[in-house]
Design an enzyme around this catalytic site. Structure first.
Site, PDB file in Angstrom:
ATOM      1  N   GLN A 189      10.299 -32.647   4.375  1.00  0.00           N
ATOM      2  CA  GLN A 189       8.979 -33.053   4.843  1.00  0.00           C
ATOM      3  C   GLN A 189       8.473 -32.099   5.932  1.00  0.00           C
ATOM      4  O   GLN A 189       8.326 -32.453   7.101  1.00  0.00           O
ATOM      5  CB  GLN A 189       9.014 -34.507   5.342  1.00  0.00           C
ATOM      6  CG  GLN A 189       7.685 -35.095   5.775  1.00  0.00           C
ATOM      7  CD  GLN A 189       6.695 -35.291   4.645  1.00  0.00           C
ATOM      8  OE1 GLN A 189       6.900 -34.832   3.534  1.00  0.00           O
ATOM      9  NE2 GLN A 189       5.604 -35.981   4.934  1.00  0.00           N
ATOM     10  N   HIS A 226      11.061 -36.000   1.903  1.00  0.00           N
ATOM     11  CA  HIS A 226      10.773 -35.313   0.638  1.00  0.00           C
ATOM     12  C   HIS A 226       9.278 -35.047   0.664  1.00  0.00           C
ATOM     13  O   HIS A 226       8.484 -35.973   0.788  1.00  0.00           O
ATOM     14  CB  HIS A 226      11.162 -36.192  -0.552  1.00  0.00           C
ATOM     15  CG  HIS A 226      11.251 -35.455  -1.846  1.00  0.00           C
ATOM     16  ND1 HIS A 226      11.638 -36.059  -3.022  1.00  0.00           N
ATOM     17  CD2 HIS A 226      11.001 -34.152  -2.161  1.00  0.00           C
ATOM     18  CE1 HIS A 226      11.631 -35.168  -4.012  1.00  0.00           C
ATOM     19  NE2 HIS A 226      11.231 -34.013  -3.508  1.00  0.00           N
ATOM     20  N   LEU A 227       8.876 -33.798   0.577  1.00  0.00           N
ATOM     21  CA  LEU A 227       7.523 -33.377   0.920  1.00  0.00           C
ATOM     22  C   LEU A 227       6.444 -34.159   0.177  1.00  0.00           C
ATOM     23  O   LEU A 227       6.455 -34.238  -1.045  1.00  0.00           O
ATOM     24  CB  LEU A 227       7.363 -31.880   0.642  1.00  0.00           C
ATOM     25  CG  LEU A 227       6.009 -31.277   1.021  1.00  0.00           C
ATOM     26  CD1 LEU A 227       5.691 -31.497   2.493  1.00  0.00           C
ATOM     27  CD2 LEU A 227       6.001 -29.781   0.691  1.00  0.00           C
ATOM     28  N   HIS A 228       5.489 -34.700   0.954  1.00  0.00           N
ATOM     29  CA  HIS A 228       4.386 -35.457   0.373  1.00  0.00           C
ATOM     30  C   HIS A 228       3.251 -35.606   1.375  1.00  0.00           C
ATOM     31  O   HIS A 228       3.446 -35.545   2.584  1.00  0.00           O
ATOM     32  CB  HIS A 228       4.853 -36.852  -0.065  1.00  0.00           C
ATOM     33  CG  HIS A 228       5.323 -37.707   1.080  1.00  0.00           C
ATOM     34  ND1 HIS A 228       6.543 -37.522   1.717  1.00  0.00           N
ATOM     35  CD2 HIS A 228       4.744 -38.771   1.716  1.00  0.00           C
ATOM     36  CE1 HIS A 228       6.698 -38.426   2.667  1.00  0.00           C
ATOM     37  NE2 HIS A 228       5.608 -39.190   2.702  1.00  0.00           N
ATOM     38  N   LEU A 229       2.067 -35.800   0.838  1.00  0.00           N
ATOM     39  CA  LEU A 229       0.896 -36.219   1.593  1.00  0.00           C
ATOM     40  C   LEU A 229       0.529 -37.637   1.166  1.00  0.00           C
ATOM     41  O   LEU A 229       0.850 -38.071   0.060  1.00  0.00           O
ATOM     42  CB  LEU A 229      -0.308 -35.310   1.307  1.00  0.00           C
ATOM     43  CG  LEU A 229      -0.279 -33.854   1.753  1.00  0.00           C
ATOM     44  CD1 LEU A 229      -1.561 -33.149   1.294  1.00  0.00           C
ATOM     45  CD2 LEU A 229      -0.140 -33.743   3.257  1.00  0.00           C
TER      46      LEU A 229
END
Length: 392
Positions: A189, A226-229
């Site tokens: 993230q 865990h990468l997110h917008l």
């Protein structure tokens, strides 16, 4: 105009949504127009809005969320800030337990919950940026992204220029979705330029001024590493859309919010320089990561800084970045957690008592506990100006 194709993920078919800059809605609708159509069939929505909302509602009816959410009890707190308070008890009770975060630079851990573990039915569509069209630049370098395959991907579309849009099963508001780079990339993230640009572009694909996008860093109440917008609709105007600011570097539309309880750094774009704006936003957030400073990012349709015209005017997008105190394993507030929504003026409350009794002064007092002390913020501002203007 968008094109529709079918994508296969773990044997489940997921629609593709392909767009170019010609699909951007600039400027967005005025809030007055939205309010006038509050009780009708929303004729102002874009194709993007219509597809996202219809699929979100469909999945709510299918029982894919942790709780049912339709219309939340909402009120505007008395005072100058006009905080938008909403009662969302079920989110506080039923959301997934956040991951144990110990560092802003914490590595991705496949043993923890991550978006490779979601149900395929939770996906809404795969959002693709089209190839270069009328000067619209894209990254054409393809990356092998694992098992995600499609028999119908149009020629020239590159999977590295795409994101997966999925429902947030513990929604804050109507239409709450997550924007995720291909999950098999297993990115931590830490905000990337490409994802930030997708966030900006999704705002421009929406005709609704209440579609907002945001990012919580690790230590800034991100619950999944865990990468997110986040993306969601809020049918309320926020002061942050038109609040005053002072220029820090007018050449690149870099400002600082003033007369707002949560001072933050502000970038503005009219929609013509999204790649550059995404780069500059990440220049700030990468600096924060390197310095172990937790942060939150909020992007919304908004008034151009320095424009003293009508607050109804929403010419472009404001991106606000807050540096804040880190929260690692800290006890959560009983009323609301202080993350991207709360810093921007949108308060999802966890319990009826606080929702009924809280005042604007109470809210400001809670928020300020999570902000940097004034002397640290002043020093950070000076350091950040030097950093971001280096090489200009």
């Amino acid at each position: 105009m968008e094109e529709k194709h079918i994508l296969s993920v773990n044997e489940a078919e997921i629609e593709e949504y392909i767009y170019s800059e010609e699909d951007f809605v600039i400027p967005s609708r005025a809030w007055q127009e939205i309010n006038e159509h509050a009780d009708v069939d929303k004729p102002f929505l874009s194709i993007f809005d219509t597809l996202l909302q219809s699929k979100w509602v469909e999945k709510m009816k299918q029982g894919l969320f942790r709780y049912s959410l339709w219309k939340l009890e909402t009120k505007i707190l008395p005072g100058n800030i006009k905080y938008v308070a909403q009662l969302n008890i079920q989110r506080g009770l039923d959301r997934r337990k956040p991951e144990d975060i110990q560092s802003i630079q914490q590595q991705y851990n496949p043993k923890q919950f991550n978006f490779n573990k979601i149900k395929p039915e939770e996906a809404i569509f795969h959002l693709f940026r089209s190839p270069c069209k009328n000067g619209f630049q894209v990254n054409t370098k393809c990356v092998d992204q694992g098992p995600l395959t499609s028999k119908s991907t149009p020629s020239g579309i590159c999977r590295s220029s795409s994101i997966l849009v999925v429902i947030n099963v513990s929604p804050l508001e109507f239409g709450h979705v997550l924007l995720i780079p291909h999950p098999s990339l297993c990115l931590p993230q830490i905000l990337t330029e490409d994802l930030m640009r997708f966030g900006l572009e999704s705002i421009l694909l929406s005709a609704h001024p209440g579609f907002r996008v945001g990012f919580n860093s690790l230590g800034g109440f991100a619950s999944v590493n865990h990468l997110h917008l986040h993306g969601f609709y809020l049918n309320q105007e926020l002061l942050i859309e038109s609040s005053e600011s002072k220029p820090l570097c007018p050449k690149i539309n870099f400002h600082q919010l003033t007369n707002f309880p949560a001072p933050g750094f502000l970038f503005y774009t009219n929609g013509k320089d999204l790649h550059s704006v995404a780069q500059r936003v990440c220049k700030v957030t990468n600096y924060f990561v390197a310095k172990n400073i937790a942060h939150n990012v909020f992007a919304t349709r908004g008034r151009e800084p320095g424009n003293i015209g009508s607050s109804e005017c929403r010419e472009g997008i404001r991106v606000i970045i807050w540096a804040r105190k880190s929260c690692f394993g800290a006890k959560e507030e009983s009323a609301f957690n202080v993350a991207l929504c709360e810093l921007a003026g949108h308060l999802p409350f966890k319990n009826q008592e606080d929702f009924n009794s809280i005042t604007e002064d109470d809210v400001i007092g809670i928020i300020k506990k999570y902000l940097l002390p004034d002397n640290e913020f002043v020093q950070l501002s000076s350091d950040l100006i030097a950093h971001i203007t280096n090489g200009l």
